[in-house]
Design a protein around this motif. Structure first.
Motif, PDB file in Angstrom:
ATOM      1  N   VAL A 157      35.427  41.216  41.923  1.00  0.00           N
ATOM      2  CA  VAL A 157      36.224  40.709  43.047  1.00  0.00           C
ATOM      3  C   VAL A 157      35.804  39.278  43.371  1.00  0.00           C
ATOM      4  O   VAL A 157      36.645  38.414  43.642  1.00  0.00           O
ATOM      5  N   HIS A 158      34.491  39.037  43.333  1.00  0.00           N
ATOM      6  CA  HIS A 158      33.979  37.674  43.581  1.00  0.00           C
ATOM      7  C   HIS A 158      34.553  36.697  42.550  1.00  0.00           C
ATOM      8  O   HIS A 158      34.995  35.593  42.901  1.00  0.00           O
ATOM      9  N   LEU A 160      37.327  37.066  40.793  1.00  0.00           N
ATOM     10  CA  LEU A 160      38.770  36.938  40.992  1.00  0.00           C
ATOM     11  C   LEU A 160      39.087  36.023  42.165  1.00  0.00           C
ATOM     12  O   LEU A 160      40.023  35.208  42.103  1.00  0.00           O
ATOM     13  N   ARG A 161      38.317  36.139  43.247  1.00  0.00           N
ATOM     14  CA  ARG A 161      38.533  35.249  44.389  1.00  0.00           C
ATOM     15  C   ARG A 161      38.254  33.797  43.996  1.00  0.00           C
ATOM     16  O   ARG A 161      38.941  32.872  44.443  1.00  0.00           O
ATOM     17  N   GLY A 162      37.247  33.610  43.139  1.00  0.00           N
ATOM     18  CA  GLY A 162      36.933  32.267  42.674  1.00  0.00           C
ATOM     19  C   GLY A 162      38.057  31.654  41.850  1.00  0.00           C
ATOM     20  O   GLY A 162      38.177  30.439  41.751  1.00  0.00           O
ATOM     21  N   VAL A 163      38.887  32.515  41.253  1.00  0.00           N
ATOM     22  CA  VAL A 163      40.046  32.047  40.497  1.00  0.00           C
ATOM     23  C   VAL A 163      41.251  31.845  41.412  1.00  0.00           C
ATOM     24  O   VAL A 163      41.948  30.826  41.345  1.00  0.00           O
ATOM     25  N   LEU A 164      41.507  32.838  42.248  1.00  0.00           N
ATOM     26  CA  LEU A 164      42.730  32.828  43.048  1.00  0.00           C
ATOM     27  C   LEU A 164      42.702  31.788  44.169  1.00  0.00           C
ATOM     28  O   LEU A 164      43.742  31.215  44.509  1.00  0.00           O
ATOM     29  N   THR A 165      41.522  31.515  44.740  1.00  0.00           N
ATOM     30  CA  THR A 165      41.444  30.552  45.843  1.00  0.00           C
ATOM     31  C   THR A 165      41.909  29.161  45.429  1.00  0.00           C
ATOM     32  O   THR A 165      42.770  28.556  46.095  1.00  0.00           O
ATOM     33  N   VAL A 198      44.238  30.135  35.484  1.00  0.00           N
ATOM     34  CA  VAL A 198      44.969  31.261  34.884  1.00  0.00           C
ATOM     35  C   VAL A 198      44.366  31.614  33.520  1.00  0.00           C
ATOM     36  O   VAL A 198      44.240  32.798  33.169  1.00  0.00           O
ATOM     37  N   ALA A 199      43.966  30.604  32.753  1.00  0.00           N
ATOM     38  CA  ALA A 199      43.331  30.839  31.452  1.00  0.00           C
ATOM     39  C   ALA A 199      42.016  31.603  31.639  1.00  0.00           C
ATOM     40  O   ALA A 199      41.694  32.521  30.866  1.00  0.00           O
ATOM     41  N   PHE A 200      41.245  31.224  32.670  1.00  0.00           N
ATOM     42  CA  PHE A 200      39.999  31.942  32.959  1.00  0.00           C
ATOM     43  C   PHE A 200      40.290  33.390  33.347  1.00  0.00           C
ATOM     44  O   PHE A 200      39.599  34.309  32.931  1.00  0.00           O
ATOM     45  N   LEU A 201      41.345  33.573  34.149  1.00  0.00           N
ATOM     46  CA  LEU A 201      41.722  34.924  34.563  1.00  0.00           C
ATOM     47  C   LEU A 201      42.075  35.776  33.351  1.00  0.00           C
ATOM     48  O   LEU A 201      41.702  36.957  33.278  1.00  0.00           O
ATOM     49  N   GLU A 202      42.766  35.200  32.384  1.00  0.00           N
ATOM     50  CA  GLU A 202      43.097  35.923  31.155  1.00  0.00           C
ATOM     51  C   GLU A 202      41.830  36.316  30.409  1.00  0.00           C
ATOM     52  O   GLU A 202      41.718  37.439  29.903  1.00  0.00           O
ATOM     53  N   ARG A 203      40.865  35.397  30.319  1.00  0.00           N
ATOM     54  CA  ARG A 203      39.596  35.708  29.642  1.00  0.00           C
ATOM     55  C   ARG A 203      38.851  36.816  30.369  1.00  0.00           C
ATOM     56  O   ARG A 203      38.274  37.710  29.732  1.00  0.00           O
ATOM     57  N   LEU A 204      38.856  36.752  31.694  1.00  0.00           N
ATOM     58  CA  LEU A 204      38.177  37.769  32.490  1.00  0.00           C
ATOM     59  C   LEU A 204      38.776  39.144  32.227  1.00  0.00           C
ATOM     60  O   LEU A 204      38.046  40.122  32.004  1.00  0.00           O
ATOM     61  N   VAL A 329      24.564  43.414  34.910  1.00  0.00           N
ATOM     62  CA  VAL A 329      25.684  43.944  35.702  1.00  0.00           C
ATOM     63  C   VAL A 329      26.974  43.272  35.238  1.00  0.00           C
ATOM     64  O   VAL A 329      27.076  42.049  35.242  1.00  0.00           O
ATOM     65  N   PRO A 330      27.967  44.045  34.814  1.00  0.00           N
ATOM     66  CA  PRO A 330      29.234  43.451  34.355  1.00  0.00           C
ATOM     67  C   PRO A 330      29.887  42.603  35.444  1.00  0.00           C
ATOM     68  O   PRO A 330      30.019  43.031  36.584  1.00  0.00           O
ATOM     69  N   GLY A 331      30.285  41.389  35.093  1.00  0.00           N
ATOM     70  CA  GLY A 331      30.963  40.507  36.038  1.00  0.00           C
ATOM     71  C   GLY A 331      30.041  39.639  36.869  1.00  0.00           C
ATOM     72  O   GLY A 331      30.496  38.749  37.585  1.00  0.00           O
TER      73      GLY A 331
END
Length: 383
Positions: A157-158, A160-165, A198-204, A329-331
């Motif tokens: 979640v951390h 994802l927030r770093g991407v979406l913000t 968005v590219a980072f989100l795809e990799r994640l 820890v994953p993520g």
């Protein structure tokens, strides 16, 4: 529904049942498109489903194609009937759309079945633990699993927030500048930032999927040297694809050709690739540039076990960061990392699935060494 209200649907259904061409075909096409909004919300009524059936028989292929596109949103019985009809349509565009919908439905069903099976397997393992070790041990294991799940989800979640913000920030700025006349240079800057995130989100998402994949039980005798060289090539190519000049790197590989092991090839290659990528990325100076440095991979046979070391002379890690990384820890990422946080946890998971171990040592400013221990033979328990 975005265009038509509930009473509109009822009235239009009555008209179309009496005469399929009671309204102009472009309006019927728009009606078919609008139906998807309601079906997607899961609030469909009998009238909605009856309207889908009527429009699936529409005289115009453009309308029937729109119905084909929303087939996956239908309940099972309605889906089966409409898909059977539209997959045999006389129009090629309608048939292709229906076939794509059938394929998506099958993939969705397989994924749902896989998820149910996974949950059942976990429940069965807790039951077996309780039978062998008692209720208290099973409860403790469940609590530990739930805690690890909470930490992993929190880390994701951390991320994802770093991407979406920043995406939200750039989108808001673009929208606010539309009224005053959009400057091309500023627009390009915002859009580039959105594209990168968005590219980072795809990799994640790809890394999350890789981590969650089941480990195949099949093992074959493989040459370790081949696996390591494949992994190093993939890691280097990954950096080149990002625009880095890799000719400044020294990448010695010292793995005897006679060392073999029983392994699931893909998983071992992925594990070593992830470790090698981390090692190379420790030499990144700034975006698009690597400093001269060495990433070496060496291996030796100690009894019936292989000792593999991936060592770099990069920036290394502080004791605090190292302690955090060793939790695997994953993520979870450190301040120095810019990855998804799934690379090393995935590597450790794959190595341990082969009955092996993975450890990491590092000194701030000096470099990092990841050690992988693997058995040459797989026992029945490990495989």
């Amino acid at each position: 529904m975005s265009t038509y209200g509930r009473q509109d649907v009822t009235d239009l259904l009555t008209k179309l049942q009496a005469n399929p061409e009671a309204i102009e075909w472009r309006e019927r096409r728009e009606l078919a498109r609008s139906l998807s909004d309601l079906l997607r919300d899961g609030k469909q009524t009998d009238d909605d489903l009856h309207l889908v059936a009527v429009l699936a028989d529409d005289p115009k292929w453009e309308v029937r194609r729109e119905i084909s596109e929303l087939l996956t949103l239908l309940p099972d019985d309605d889906f089966t009937h409409a898909a059977a009809k539209l997959s045999e349509d006389t129009n090629n565009f309608v048939r292709k759309a229906a076939e794509r919908a059938l394929d998506r439905r099958r993939k969705g069903q397989r994924a749902a079945k896989h998820r149910r099976h996974g949950i059942q397997e976990v429940a069965a393992e807790f039951d077996e633990m309780e039978r062998l070790h008692g209720t208290l041990a099973a409860k403790m294991a469940r609590r530990i699993s739930e805690r690890l799940y909470d930490v992993s989800v929190g880390a994701c979640v951390h991320n994802l927030r770093g991407v979406l913000t920043p995406i939200k920030t750039s989108t808001t700025k673009l929208l606010s500048e539309l009224d005053g006349g959009l400057d091309a240079e500023r627009a390009s800057k915002h859009l580039t930032r959105i594209d990168e995130k968005v590219a980072f989100l795809e990799r994640l998402l790809d890394d999350m999927r890789t981590y969650s994949q089941p480990i195949p039980h099949e093992r074959r005798r493989e040459k370790l040297n081949d696996l390591v060289r494949d992994a190093m090539s993939i890691a280097v190519e990954n950096l080149r694809d990002k625009g880095y000049e890799t000719s400044v790197l020294k990448l010695p590989v010292d793995v005897p050709h006679d060392i073999t092991l029983e392994a699931a090839r893909h998983q071992i290659v992925v594990a070593v690739t992830n470790v090698a990528k981390n090692a190379i990325e420790s030499l990144v100076v700034d975006e698009g540039r690597l400093r001269a440095g060495t990433v070496s991979i060496c291996a030796k046979l100690v009894g019936d076990r292989i000792e593999l070391a991936v060592e770099d002379d990069g920036d290394g890690m502080s004791a605090e960061d190292l302690e955090e990384i060793r939790e695997f820890v994953p993520g979870q990422t450190t301040k120095k990392q810019e990855g998804t946080g799934f690379g090393l946890p995935t590597a450790k998971k794959y190595i341990e699935a082969h009955g092996g171990e993975m450890g990491i040592d590092s000194r701030d400013g000096e470099g990092t060494c990841v050690t992988i221990i693997l058995p040459t033979e797989q026992t029945e328990c490990e495989s």
